[in-house]
Design a protein around this motif. Sequence first.
Motif, PDB file in Angstrom:
ATOM      1  N   GLU A   1      14.789  11.165   4.018  1.00 46.12           N
ATOM      2  CA  GLU A   1      15.527  12.161   5.388  1.00 46.12           C
ATOM      3  C   GLU A   1      14.267  12.174   6.104  1.00 46.12           C
ATOM      4  O   GLU A   1      13.144  12.013   5.911  1.00 46.12           O
ATOM      5  N   PRO A   2      14.503  12.615   7.647  1.00 45.60           N
ATOM      6  CA  PRO A   2      13.404  12.783   8.458  1.00 45.60           C
ATOM      7  C   PRO A   2      12.051  13.812   7.914  1.00 45.60           C
ATOM      8  O   PRO A   2      12.486  14.781   7.084  1.00 45.60           O
ATOM      9  N   GLY A   3      10.990  13.552   7.996  1.00 41.15           N
ATOM     10  CA  GLY A   3       9.980  13.957   7.397  1.00 41.15           C
ATOM     11  C   GLY A   3       9.441  13.954   6.000  1.00 41.15           C
ATOM     12  O   GLY A   3       8.520  14.348   5.500  1.00 41.15           O
ATOM     13  N   ALA A   4      10.367  13.148   5.357  1.00 36.69           N
ATOM     14  CA  ALA A   4      10.189  12.992   3.652  1.00 36.69           C
ATOM     15  C   ALA A   4       9.683  11.958   3.617  1.00 36.69           C
ATOM     16  O   ALA A   4       9.312  10.958   4.352  1.00 36.69           O
ATOM     17  N   ARG A   5       8.530  11.839   2.558  1.00 35.37           N
ATOM     18  CA  ARG A   5       7.580  10.828   2.151  1.00 35.37           C
ATOM     19  C   ARG A   5       7.370  10.833   0.787  1.00 35.37           C
ATOM     20  O   ARG A   5       7.522  11.875  -0.009  1.00 35.37           O
ATOM     21  N   SER A   6       6.843   9.617   0.182  1.00 32.00           N
ATOM     22  CA  SER A   6       6.210   9.787  -1.248  1.00 32.00           C
ATOM     23  C   SER A   6       5.115  10.428  -1.164  1.00 32.00           C
ATOM     24  O   SER A   6       4.262  10.463  -0.334  1.00 32.00           O
ATOM     25  N   PHE A   7       4.616  10.569  -2.420  1.00 33.36           N
ATOM     26  CA  PHE A   7       3.237  10.892  -2.651  1.00 33.36           C
ATOM     27  C   PHE A   7       2.399   9.698  -2.632  1.00 33.36           C
ATOM     28  O   PHE A   7       2.883   8.251  -2.735  1.00 33.36           O
ATOM     29  N   TRP A   8       1.070   9.627  -2.472  1.00 35.66           N
ATOM     30  CA  TRP A   8       0.194   8.299  -2.920  1.00 35.66           C
ATOM     31  C   TRP A   8       0.366   7.848  -4.181  1.00 35.66           C
ATOM     32  O   TRP A   8       0.887   8.547  -5.148  1.00 35.66           O
ATOM     33  N   HIS A   9       0.564   6.469  -4.217  1.00 35.18           N
ATOM     34  CA  HIS A   9       0.947   5.743  -5.291  1.00 35.18           C
ATOM     35  C   HIS A   9       0.322   4.369  -5.312  1.00 35.18           C
ATOM     36  O   HIS A   9       0.058   3.901  -4.239  1.00 35.18           O
ATOM     37  N   SER A  10       0.233   3.690  -6.533  1.00 32.32           N
ATOM     38  CA  SER A  10      -0.022   2.547  -6.514  1.00 32.32           C
ATOM     39  C   SER A  10       0.657   1.502  -7.441  1.00 32.32           C
ATOM     40  O   SER A  10       1.342   2.177  -8.184  1.00 32.32           O
ATOM     41  N   HIS A  11       0.859   0.209  -7.453  1.00 33.09           N
ATOM     42  CA  HIS A  11       1.561  -0.550  -8.423  1.00 33.09           C
ATOM     43  C   HIS A  11       0.601  -1.615  -8.992  1.00 33.09           C
ATOM     44  O   HIS A  11      -0.167  -2.360  -8.248  1.00 33.09           O
ATOM     45  N   PRO A  12       0.449  -1.941 -10.218  1.00 33.34           N
ATOM     46  CA  PRO A  12      -0.200  -2.972 -11.026  1.00 33.34           C
ATOM     47  C   PRO A  12      -0.283  -4.261 -10.086  1.00 33.34           C
ATOM     48  O   PRO A  12      -1.303  -5.020 -10.239  1.00 33.34           O
ATOM     49  N   SER A  13       1.062  -4.749  -9.702  1.00 31.31           N
ATOM     50  CA  SER A  13       1.293  -5.838  -9.316  1.00 31.31           C
ATOM     51  C   SER A  13       1.542  -5.993  -7.794  1.00 31.31           C
ATOM     52  O   SER A  13       2.122  -6.895  -7.338  1.00 31.31           O
ATOM     53  N   GLY A  14       1.489  -4.477  -6.933  1.00 33.81           N
ATOM     54  CA  GLY A  14       1.990  -4.511  -5.674  1.00 33.81           C
ATOM     55  C   GLY A  14       3.341  -4.218  -5.648  1.00 33.81           C
ATOM     56  O   GLY A  14       4.134  -4.166  -6.461  1.00 33.81           O
ATOM     57  N   GLN A  15       3.894  -4.178  -4.200  1.00 29.80           N
ATOM     58  CA  GLN A  15       5.159  -3.942  -4.033  1.00 29.80           C
ATOM     59  C   GLN A  15       5.385  -4.276  -2.567  1.00 29.80           C
ATOM     60  O   GLN A  15       4.668  -4.690  -1.828  1.00 29.80           O
ATOM     61  N   ILE A  16       6.696  -4.830  -2.449  1.00 31.82           N
ATOM     62  CA  ILE A  16       7.168  -5.278  -1.229  1.00 31.82           C
ATOM     63  C   ILE A  16       8.404  -4.497  -0.783  1.00 31.82           C
ATOM     64  O   ILE A  16       9.089  -4.030  -1.691  1.00 31.82           O
ATOM     65  N   LEU A  17       8.369  -3.882   0.406  1.00 31.45           N
ATOM     66  CA  LEU A  17       9.227  -3.074   1.053  1.00 31.45           C
ATOM     67  C   LEU A  17      10.164  -3.819   2.076  1.00 31.45           C
ATOM     68  O   LEU A  17       9.635  -4.474   2.941  1.00 31.45           O
TER      69      LEU A  17
END
Length: 167
Positions: free
Chosen positions: A79-95
């Motif tokens: 929703e507007p203004g919402a976001r994830s925390f900082w994070h990482s993925h061992p093999s990366g991620q595609i959005l």
Amino acid sequence: MKNLHKRIEFIITLSLMSLCLHPCQAQTNESGNKRTTPSAIFPKGEKGPSQTFTGTVWVQNLVAADSTYQLASGSVTFEPGARSFWHSHPSGQILLVTDGVGYHQVKGKPREIIRKGDVVKCPPNIPHWHGASADSPMTHIHVVPNTEKGIVNWLGAVTDAQYNGSR
């Protein structure tokens, strides 16, 4: 590696085909302006936990990690203004951004604006975050490959200064 590329191409193709098959609906935002958004492709899912998201976020698992496909995928609506925390993925991620306008930031780089139709590649083991802009919701499909290496490592919350574009 060739099979991984084929799996990712398959998911991207199915996702894009789904977008093309769903009609658009005109909606009015808070200021009275009409905007066109696609109807939901997938169910909204469950509310995301406050331990990993700021604001209201909905998460729908699409492909659970398993030893056959070795990838995980889901649809996430911010929703507007919402976001994830900082994070990482061992093999990366595609959005694959399927609706709205949002932000994406890789640690140490400026925040980027992302929009419906954008494809974002998050490198392996690099902290990053993503979410909706302040005045628009944003939905994306995430694809995490090679889940045998792990899926996600959650880090700290994104500060308001970081969200607003300060490093």
